[in-house]
Design a protein around this motif. Structure first.
Motif, PDB file in Angstrom:
ATOM      1  N   SER A   9       0.842  -1.196   0.000  1.00  0.00           N
ATOM      2  CA  SER A   9       0.000   0.000   0.000  1.00  0.00           C
ATOM      3  C   SER A   9       0.876   1.244   0.000  1.00  0.00           C
ATOM      4  O   SER A   9       1.840   1.324   0.767  1.00  0.00           O
ATOM      5  CB  SER A   9      -0.901   0.026   1.235  1.00  0.00           C
ATOM      6  OG  SER A   9      -1.813  -1.046   1.191  1.00  0.00           O
ATOM      7  N   ALA A  10       0.549   2.182  -0.852  1.00  0.00           N
ATOM      8  CA  ALA A  10       1.282   3.448  -0.893  1.00  0.00           C
ATOM      9  C   ALA A  10       0.898   4.290   0.313  1.00  0.00           C
ATOM     10  O   ALA A  10      -0.212   4.175   0.852  1.00  0.00           O
ATOM     11  CB  ALA A  10       0.972   4.195  -2.180  1.00  0.00           C
ATOM     12  N   THR A  11       1.799   5.136   0.714  1.00  0.00           N
ATOM     13  CA  THR A  11       1.569   6.085   1.805  1.00  0.00           C
ATOM     14  C   THR A  11       1.647   7.502   1.230  1.00  0.00           C
ATOM     15  O   THR A  11       2.031   7.698   0.070  1.00  0.00           O
ATOM     16  CB  THR A  11       2.620   5.932   2.913  1.00  0.00           C
ATOM     17  OG1 THR A  11       3.899   6.314   2.375  1.00  0.00           O
ATOM     18  CG2 THR A  11       2.690   4.486   3.429  1.00  0.00           C
ATOM     19  N   LEU A  47      -4.056  10.139  -0.652  1.00  0.00           N
ATOM     20  CA  LEU A  47      -3.508   8.998   0.099  1.00  0.00           C
ATOM     21  C   LEU A  47      -3.741   9.109   1.607  1.00  0.00           C
ATOM     22  O   LEU A  47      -3.575   8.127   2.318  1.00  0.00           O
ATOM     23  CB  LEU A  47      -2.016   8.829  -0.205  1.00  0.00           C
ATOM     24  CG  LEU A  47      -1.735   8.247  -1.589  1.00  0.00           C
ATOM     25  CD1 LEU A  47      -0.267   8.422  -1.959  1.00  0.00           C
ATOM     26  CD2 LEU A  47      -2.137   6.783  -1.629  1.00  0.00           C
ATOM     27  N   ALA A  48      -4.157  10.276   2.076  1.00  0.00           N
ATOM     28  CA  ALA A  48      -4.470  10.440   3.503  1.00  0.00           C
ATOM     29  C   ALA A  48      -5.917  10.045   3.814  1.00  0.00           C
ATOM     30  O   ALA A  48      -6.293   9.963   4.982  1.00  0.00           O
ATOM     31  CB  ALA A  48      -4.222  11.889   3.920  1.00  0.00           C
ATOM     32  N   LEU A  49      -6.714   9.779   2.785  1.00  0.00           N
ATOM     33  CA  LEU A  49      -8.124   9.456   2.978  1.00  0.00           C
ATOM     34  C   LEU A  49      -8.322   7.962   3.229  1.00  0.00           C
ATOM     35  O   LEU A  49      -7.643   7.128   2.634  1.00  0.00           O
ATOM     36  CB  LEU A  49      -8.930   9.874   1.750  1.00  0.00           C
ATOM     37  CG  LEU A  49      -8.865  11.355   1.373  1.00  0.00           C
ATOM     38  CD1 LEU A  49      -9.572  11.594   0.044  1.00  0.00           C
ATOM     39  CD2 LEU A  49      -9.469  12.209   2.481  1.00  0.00           C
ATOM     40  N   LEU A  53      -7.202   3.859  -1.817  1.00  0.00           N
ATOM     41  CA  LEU A  53      -6.107   2.899  -1.685  1.00  0.00           C
ATOM     42  C   LEU A  53      -5.301   2.921  -2.973  1.00  0.00           C
ATOM     43  O   LEU A  53      -5.870   2.846  -4.066  1.00  0.00           O
ATOM     44  CB  LEU A  53      -6.646   1.485  -1.450  1.00  0.00           C
ATOM     45  CG  LEU A  53      -5.604   0.362  -1.440  1.00  0.00           C
ATOM     46  CD1 LEU A  53      -4.677   0.488  -0.233  1.00  0.00           C
ATOM     47  CD2 LEU A  53      -6.277  -0.997  -1.470  1.00  0.00           C
ATOM     48  N   VAL A  54      -3.997   3.037  -2.839  1.00  0.00           N
ATOM     49  CA  VAL A  54      -3.088   2.875  -3.974  1.00  0.00           C
ATOM     50  C   VAL A  54      -2.149   1.732  -3.633  1.00  0.00           C
ATOM     51  O   VAL A  54      -1.515   1.730  -2.580  1.00  0.00           O
ATOM     52  CB  VAL A  54      -2.281   4.156  -4.274  1.00  0.00           C
ATOM     53  CG1 VAL A  54      -1.243   3.899  -5.356  1.00  0.00           C
ATOM     54  CG2 VAL A  54      -3.208   5.289  -4.689  1.00  0.00           C
ATOM     55  N   LEU A  55      -2.114   0.751  -4.511  1.00  0.00           N
ATOM     56  CA  LEU A  55      -1.195  -0.372  -4.372  1.00  0.00           C
ATOM     57  C   LEU A  55      -0.033  -0.158  -5.328  1.00  0.00           C
ATOM     58  O   LEU A  55      -0.244   0.160  -6.500  1.00  0.00           O
ATOM     59  CB  LEU A  55      -1.909  -1.684  -4.691  1.00  0.00           C
ATOM     60  CG  LEU A  55      -3.051  -2.053  -3.762  1.00  0.00           C
ATOM     61  CD1 LEU A  55      -3.804  -3.262  -4.296  1.00  0.00           C
ATOM     62  CD2 LEU A  55      -2.532  -2.311  -2.350  1.00  0.00           C
ATOM     63  N   LEU A  56       1.169  -0.324  -4.836  1.00  0.00           N
ATOM     64  CA  LEU A  56       2.374  -0.193  -5.654  1.00  0.00           C
ATOM     65  C   LEU A  56       2.969  -1.567  -5.909  1.00  0.00           C
ATOM     66  O   LEU A  56       3.117  -2.365  -4.984  1.00  0.00           O
ATOM     67  CB  LEU A  56       3.424   0.666  -4.941  1.00  0.00           C
ATOM     68  CG  LEU A  56       3.179   2.156  -4.921  1.00  0.00           C
ATOM     69  CD1 LEU A  56       4.200   2.845  -4.018  1.00  0.00           C
ATOM     70  CD2 LEU A  56       3.244   2.733  -6.325  1.00  0.00           C
ATOM     71  N   VAL A  64       7.102  -0.353 -10.446  1.00  0.00           N
ATOM     72  CA  VAL A  64       6.891  -0.783 -11.832  1.00  0.00           C
ATOM     73  C   VAL A  64       5.416  -0.739 -12.225  1.00  0.00           C
ATOM     74  O   VAL A  64       5.087  -1.006 -13.377  1.00  0.00           O
ATOM     75  CB  VAL A  64       7.474  -2.185 -12.070  1.00  0.00           C
ATOM     76  CG1 VAL A  64       8.993  -2.169 -11.872  1.00  0.00           C
ATOM     77  CG2 VAL A  64       6.827  -3.226 -11.168  1.00  0.00           C
ATOM     78  N   GLY A  65       4.538  -0.393 -11.290  1.00  0.00           N
ATOM     79  CA  GLY A  65       3.120  -0.292 -11.591  1.00  0.00           C
ATOM     80  C   GLY A  65       2.335   0.096 -10.358  1.00  0.00           C
ATOM     81  O   GLY A  65       2.867   0.122  -9.250  1.00  0.00           O
ATOM     82  N   PHE A  66       1.056   0.415 -10.582  1.00  0.00           N
ATOM     83  CA  PHE A  66       0.199   0.769  -9.453  1.00  0.00           C
ATOM     84  C   PHE A  66      -1.258   0.509  -9.789  1.00  0.00           C
ATOM     85  O   PHE A  66      -1.647   0.436 -10.954  1.00  0.00           O
ATOM     86  CB  PHE A  66       0.399   2.233  -9.040  1.00  0.00           C
ATOM     87  CG  PHE A  66      -0.290   3.236  -9.935  1.00  0.00           C
ATOM     88  CD1 PHE A  66      -1.480   3.827  -9.552  1.00  0.00           C
ATOM     89  CD2 PHE A  66       0.254   3.591 -11.157  1.00  0.00           C
ATOM     90  CE1 PHE A  66      -2.113   4.750 -10.371  1.00  0.00           C
ATOM     91  CE2 PHE A  66      -0.366   4.513 -11.986  1.00  0.00           C
ATOM     92  CZ  PHE A  66      -1.559   5.097 -11.600  1.00  0.00           C
ATOM     93  N   GLY A  67      -2.049   0.378  -8.748  1.00  0.00           N
ATOM     94  CA  GLY A  67      -3.502   0.325  -8.843  1.00  0.00           C
ATOM     95  C   GLY A  67      -4.068   1.359  -7.893  1.00  0.00           C
ATOM     96  O   GLY A  67      -3.619   1.466  -6.759  1.00  0.00           O
TER      97      GLY A  67
END
Length: 156
Positions: A9-11, A47-49, A53-56, A64-67
């Motif tokens: 999970s991205a921060t 990303l503070a909400l 959700l952002v997955l790296l 190399v990618g994200f969702g």
């Protein structure tokens, strides 16, 4: 790609990285796009909400990618509805399972959050992307129906 792909999970600290990836994605398709700095500022907020959700996807620490997913309430399920806003893998690394790792991680996380349904919008001409999502169980025709679902958009 010599290392196994990891998904995390991205921060808020990853906002610039995610912003650059989204900018790369938009430029690949010649879409009109704000620059990476604009997206970095936006992801600094998003990303503070709790409902974002952002997955790296990373290979030895290199993104190399994200969702990017958002959640919203719905009257159709006890849990929220998820929208997969963006899913991107660097072009030189496609067809190596990275997209599958991202969508699998996203589905697992959404199930863990009690999500009842996930939506994705895909351009009709983007056959490869449509096949990708269909391989992972997504449909644009509901069971028992004989017509496609469509997404309509209006900028405000």
């Amino acid at each position: 790609m010599a290392h196994p792909i990891s998904i995390r999970s991205a921060t808020v600290g990853d906002a610039a990285l995610v912003g650059r990836l989204l900018w790369d994605f938009n430029r690949e398709f010649d879409s009109p796009t704000p620059d990476g700095e604009f997206f970095a500022r936006r992801f600094g907020v998003l990303l503070a909400l709790d409902d974002v959700l952002v997955l790296l996807a990373e290979d030895a620490g290199d993104a190399v990618g994200f969702g990017y997913l958002t959640l919203r309430p719905t009257p159709y399920h006890d849990g929220p509805l998820a929208q997969l806003e963006e899913l991107y893998v660097r072009p030189d690394l496609r067809d190596r399972g990275i997209g599958t790792a991202l969508i699998t991680a996203a589905l697992d996380e959404m199930r863990a959050r009690g999500v009842g349904e996930m939506h994705i919008n895909v351009d009709e001409i983007d056959r490869d992307t449509r096949r990708f999502y269909e391989r992972h169980g997504f449909v644009n025709i509901l069971p028992g129906e004989d017509y496609r679902m469509l997404c309509y958009i209006r900028e405000l």
